[in-house]
Enzyme design. Structure first.
Site, mmCIF file in Angstrom:
data_model
loop_
_atom_site.group_PDB
_atom_site.id
_atom_site.type_symbol
_atom_site.label_atom_id
_atom_site.label_comp_id
_atom_site.label_asym_id
_atom_site.label_seq_id
_atom_site.Cartn_x
_atom_site.Cartn_y
_atom_site.Cartn_z
ATOM 1 N N GLY A 195 61.556 43.655 10.126
ATOM 2 C CA GLY A 195 62.461 44.796 10.217
ATOM 3 C C GLY A 195 62.659 45.224 11.654
ATOM 4 O O GLY A 195 62.725 46.409 11.967
ATOM 5 N N HIS A 216 63.852 65.801 7.093
ATOM 6 C CA HIS A 216 64.143 64.547 7.782
ATOM 7 C C HIS A 216 65.613 64.466 8.181
ATOM 8 O O HIS A 216 66.439 65.248 7.693
ATOM 9 C CB HIS A 216 63.795 63.337 6.889
ATOM 10 N N THR A 261 56.720 50.458 5.015
ATOM 11 C CA THR A 261 57.991 50.708 4.331
ATOM 12 C C THR A 261 57.826 51.847 3.329
ATOM 13 O O THR A 261 56.868 51.872 2.568
ATOM 14 C CB THR A 261 58.457 49.439 3.596
ATOM 15 N N GLY A 296 65.629 47.600 12.819
ATOM 16 C CA GLY A 296 65.669 48.970 12.330
ATOM 17 C C GLY A 296 65.268 49.955 13.413
ATOM 18 O O GLY A 296 64.953 49.592 14.553
ATOM 19 N N LYS A 337 68.139 59.517 6.103
ATOM 20 C CA LYS A 337 67.025 59.105 5.237
ATOM 21 C C LYS A 337 67.511 59.003 3.799
ATOM 22 O O LYS A 337 68.204 59.890 3.302
ATOM 23 C CB LYS A 337 65.869 60.086 5.350
#
Length: 242
Positions: free
Chosen positions: A8, A131, A75, A11, A135
Site C-alpha cells: 500500500g 477524522h 489496515t 496510499g 475516511k
C-alpha cells in the site's frame, strides 16, 4: 539493518512509512500496490507492513505465508472474517494486527482498560472520534480498539454492549453500554476521546493525532520488534511491554 517492505505504498501512509524507515536506520525494501509483484517484495524483505485495504488482506497474508515473512497489519475496516484469516496466518508466521499503530494510542488503550475495570458499570462509557472527510469506515479502527479495551476491563463482549447511531426516541441509556460517535470533516488525522461519566463527575482520556508520522513511526517499531518472533498473533501492547 532490517529490510522493511510496504504494502500500500501509494496510499497516504506510504511516504510516511518510507520516511519513518529511514529515520529508524532501517532499509526500505520497496513498496507495492494493486497489480504489483508482492511475491518479489516479500522475498526481499525481513518484514512486511500492510496499510492497503481489507479486500486485499487475504492475498497479502497468503503471500507472506508463502515467503515465511512476518507481517504488521495496520489496515482498518476489517470484518470478522479478516480476523479469522489473521488467526490462520498466525499459525505459520509472526503477525501483528492493530487498529492503530500509534504508541500513544497503545498506552491510552491500556489506561482505558484499567479505568473500566476499576470504575465498573456505575460509570457510563462513551467514545468519540473525529477524522478527515475522506475516511470511509466508522467507527474508526482506533475507536473500536478503545471500545474493546473498555469491554475487556469490564469482562464484557463489545458486540453485545456497543451502542451506535442513536437517532430519534431511543429510550434511556442501557447500563453497561459502550457508546460510539463518529465525526467526519476537514483534514483531521485522528482525534479520540474516551469519556467515563459517573454521577456528579466525569473522567476523560484523549489522544490527538497531529500527523500520520506517528502511525508510521509506531508501525516501524512494531515491524522491528516482530522480526525473529515465533509464529503467533501479536499486539501493540506487547511491543511496549504492557
Amino acid at each position: 539493518m532490517a529490510r522493511i517492505g510496504i504494502i500500500g505504498s501509494a496510499g497516504r501512509m506510504g511516504q510516511a512509512l518510507i520516511d519513518a524507515i529511514a529515520a529508524a536506520g532501517e532499509v526500505h525494501a520497496g513498496g507495492v500496490d494493486k497489480g504489483d509483484d508482492l511475491a518479489a517484495l516479500a522475498a526481499g524483505s525481513d518484514v512486511l507492513v500492510d496499510f492497503s485495504s481489507p479486500h486485499a488482506l487475504e492475498g497479502n497474508l497468503d503471500t507472506a505465508m508463502a515467503a515465511g515473512v512476518p507481517i504488521v497489519v495496520g489496515t482498518t475496516g476489517l470484518e470478522e472474517r479478516h480476523h479469522w484469516l489473521c488467526d490462520a496466518a498466525a499459525e505459520q508466521i509472526a503477525l501483528l494486527q492493530t487498529g492503530n499503530t500509534s504508541l500513544g494510542v497503545t498506552l491510552l488503550a491500556h489506561l482505558v482498560r484499567e479505568a473500566a475495570a476499576r470504575l465498573g458499570e456505575d460509570w457510563d462509557i462513551e467514545i468519540s472520534e473525529t477524522h478527515h472527510r475522506m475516511k470511509v469506515d466508522a467507527p474508526s479502527g482506533t475507536a473500536l480498539l478503545l471500545g474493546q479495551a473498555a469491554a475487556e476491563g469490564r469482562q464484557a463482549d463489545l458486540g453485545a454492549v456497543s451502542e451506535r447511531g442513536r437517532d430519534g426516541i431511543t429510550g434511556a441509556r442501557a447500563r453497561g453500554g459502550i457508546g460510539f460517535a463518529a465525526l467526519r470533516g476537514g483534514s483531521v488525522a485522528g482525534d479520540h476521546t474516551v469519556h467515563f461519566l459517573g454521577d456528579d463527575e466525569r473522567l476523560s482520556f484523549s489522544h490527538l493525532a497531529e500527523n500520520r508520522r506517528i502511525f508510521a513511526k509506531g508501525a516501524v517499531r512494531a515491524a522491528q520488534w516482530l522480526i525473529g518472533k515465533a509464529p503467533g498473533r501479536y499486539t501493540m501492547p506487547q511491543v511496549l511491554d504492557l
